[in-house]
Design a protein around this motif. Sequence first.
Motif, short mmCIF file in Angstrom:
data_model
loop_
_atom_site.label_atom_id
_atom_site.label_comp_id
_atom_site.label_asym_id
_atom_site.label_seq_id
_atom_site.Cartn_x
_atom_site.Cartn_y
_atom_site.Cartn_z
N MET A 1 -2.49 2.52 2.37
CA MET A 1 -2.04 2.15 3.70
C MET A 1 -0.57 1.73 3.66
O MET A 1 0.21 2.13 4.51
N LEU A 2 -0.21 0.92 2.63
CA LEU A 2 1.16 0.45 2.51
C LEU A 2 2.13 1.63 2.34
O LEU A 2 3.18 1.68 2.98
N LEU A 3 1.76 2.58 1.49
CA LEU A 3 2.64 3.73 1.24
C LEU A 3 2.78 4.61 2.48
O LEU A 3 3.88 5.07 2.80
N ILE A 4 1.69 4.84 3.18
CA ILE A 4 1.75 5.68 4.38
C ILE A 4 2.61 5.01 5.46
O ILE A 4 3.50 5.64 6.03
N LEU A 5 2.35 3.72 5.72
CA LEU A 5 3.14 3.01 6.72
C LEU A 5 4.60 2.87 6.28
O LEU A 5 5.51 2.96 7.10
N GLY A 6 4.81 2.67 4.98
CA GLY A 6 6.18 2.60 4.46
C GLY A 6 6.92 3.91 4.66
O GLY A 6 8.08 3.92 5.06
N PHE A 7 6.24 5.01 4.42
CA PHE A 7 6.84 6.33 4.65
C PHE A 7 7.21 6.50 6.11
O PHE A 7 8.32 6.90 6.44
N ILE A 8 6.27 6.17 7.00
CA ILE A 8 6.52 6.34 8.44
C ILE A 8 7.66 5.43 8.89
O ILE A 8 8.59 5.87 9.56
N ALA A 9 7.57 4.16 8.53
CA ALA A 9 8.53 3.17 9.05
C ALA A 9 9.91 3.28 8.41
O ALA A 9 10.92 3.24 9.10
N VAL A 10 9.95 3.43 7.09
CA VAL A 10 11.23 3.41 6.38
C VAL A 10 11.85 4.80 6.31
O VAL A 10 12.96 5.02 6.78
N TYR A 11 11.14 5.75 5.73
CA TYR A 11 11.71 7.08 5.54
C TYR A 11 12.00 7.75 6.87
O TYR A 11 13.10 8.24 7.11
N MET A 12 11.00 7.75 7.76
CA MET A 12 11.21 8.39 9.06
C MET A 12 12.22 7.60 9.89
O MET A 12 12.98 8.18 10.66
N GLY A 13 12.24 6.29 9.75
CA GLY A 13 13.23 5.47 10.45
C GLY A 13 14.64 5.78 9.98
O GLY A 13 15.57 5.84 10.78
N CYS A 14 14.81 6.01 8.68
CA CYS A 14 16.12 6.36 8.13
C CYS A 14 16.59 7.72 8.62
O CYS A 14 17.78 7.98 8.70
N LEU A 15 15.66 8.61 8.92
CA LEU A 15 16.03 9.92 9.45
C LEU A 15 16.29 9.87 10.95
O LEU A 15 16.55 10.88 11.56
N HIS A 16 16.19 8.70 11.51
CA HIS A 16 16.43 8.46 12.94
C HIS A 16 15.50 9.27 13.83
O HIS A 16 15.93 9.86 14.81
N GLU A 17 14.24 9.27 13.46
CA GLU A 17 13.22 9.83 14.34
C GLU A 17 13.32 9.06 15.67
O GLU A 17 13.27 7.83 15.67
N PRO A 18 13.50 9.76 16.79
CA PRO A 18 13.73 9.05 18.07
C PRO A 18 12.66 8.01 18.41
O PRO A 18 12.98 6.97 18.96
N SER A 19 11.41 8.28 18.06
CA SER A 19 10.36 7.31 18.39
C SER A 19 10.40 6.07 17.50
O SER A 19 9.76 5.07 17.80
N LEU A 20 11.15 6.13 16.41
CA LEU A 20 11.25 4.99 15.49
C LEU A 20 12.65 4.37 15.51
O LEU A 20 13.03 3.66 14.58
N LYS A 21 13.41 4.65 16.56
CA LYS A 21 14.80 4.21 16.65
C LYS A 21 14.94 2.71 16.42
O LYS A 21 14.20 1.91 16.97
N ASP A 22 15.89 2.34 15.60
CA ASP A 22 16.25 0.95 15.27
C ASP A 22 15.17 0.18 14.53
O ASP A 22 15.35 -0.99 14.23
N GLY A 23 14.02 0.77 14.27
CA GLY A 23 12.96 0.07 13.55
C GLY A 23 12.21 -0.93 14.39
O GLY A 23 11.38 -1.67 13.87
N LYS A 24 12.45 -0.96 15.67
CA LYS A 24 11.74 -1.89 16.56
C LYS A 24 10.55 -1.15 17.15
O LYS A 24 10.57 -0.73 18.30
N ASN A 25 9.53 -0.96 16.31
CA ASN A 25 8.38 -0.17 16.74
C ASN A 25 7.12 -0.66 16.04
O ASN A 25 7.17 -1.43 15.08
N ILE A 26 6.00 -0.20 16.53
CA ILE A 26 4.70 -0.64 16.01
C ILE A 26 4.49 -0.21 14.55
O ILE A 26 3.87 -0.94 13.78
N ALA A 27 5.03 0.95 14.16
CA ALA A 27 4.86 1.42 12.78
C ALA A 27 5.49 0.44 11.79
O ALA A 27 4.89 0.10 10.77
N LEU A 28 6.70 -0.02 12.09
CA LEU A 28 7.35 -0.97 11.19
C LEU A 28 6.63 -2.31 11.17
O LEU A 28 6.45 -2.91 10.12
N PHE A 29 6.19 -2.78 12.34
CA PHE A 29 5.50 -4.07 12.37
C PHE A 29 4.17 -3.99 11.62
O PHE A 29 3.80 -4.93 10.93
#
Length: 189
Positions: A1-29
């Motif tokens: 779970m940690l790795l999957i959420l880390g991939f979504i929140a960190v890796y996808m956030g670094c690629l500036h996925e529009p739905s994860l913009k700025d890291g203020k999203n449910i995936a990061l929390f």
Amino acid sequence: MLLILGFIAVYMGCLHEPSLKDGKNIALFMFVYVLGDCLNAFKLQYDTWKLKWIILAYLTLNVLLVLCYVSFHGNLIGKLLWAMSFPYYSPVLILNASLLFIIFSKFNFRSYVINWLSASVLSVYVLHHQHFVLYSLIGPIVIQLYNMSDNPVILLTGLFLITIAILVMSITVDKIVMPNFLLKKLNSF
């Protein structure tokens, strides 16, 4: 779970996925909560670490970040450093938060008030960061305060009082909507 959420929140956030913009999203929390749970589960592994070394690592990381950012401000290295260190989803900020969590885990809080208030911390963020609340209620008050005062002491005092008001209102709303509060009130009738 940690790795999957880390991939979504960190890796996808670094690629500036529009739905994860700025890291203020449910995936990061969700990632941060799972990370906190994992850190708590592995407390015995880092419980033997000396507090002074953890604090030294935390302070060194932060001093290096600030020094590097000031040194490279405005060029490509500075922009890369900012992208990897300061947004909510950045790995360096997550490491920084983890070190702070480990530092606080070394202290034994037995205060009912601290534990009672800390249970509502997420509601403070969730409530005050809603578009309507932030831009229609808080924003105009802060702008008016900023325009009214040239004195930084008065401005900071006003901002501090606004912050306290936001905390009190958010915690009050959170405590009212908690299931235990409602059940106690319903049972008392």
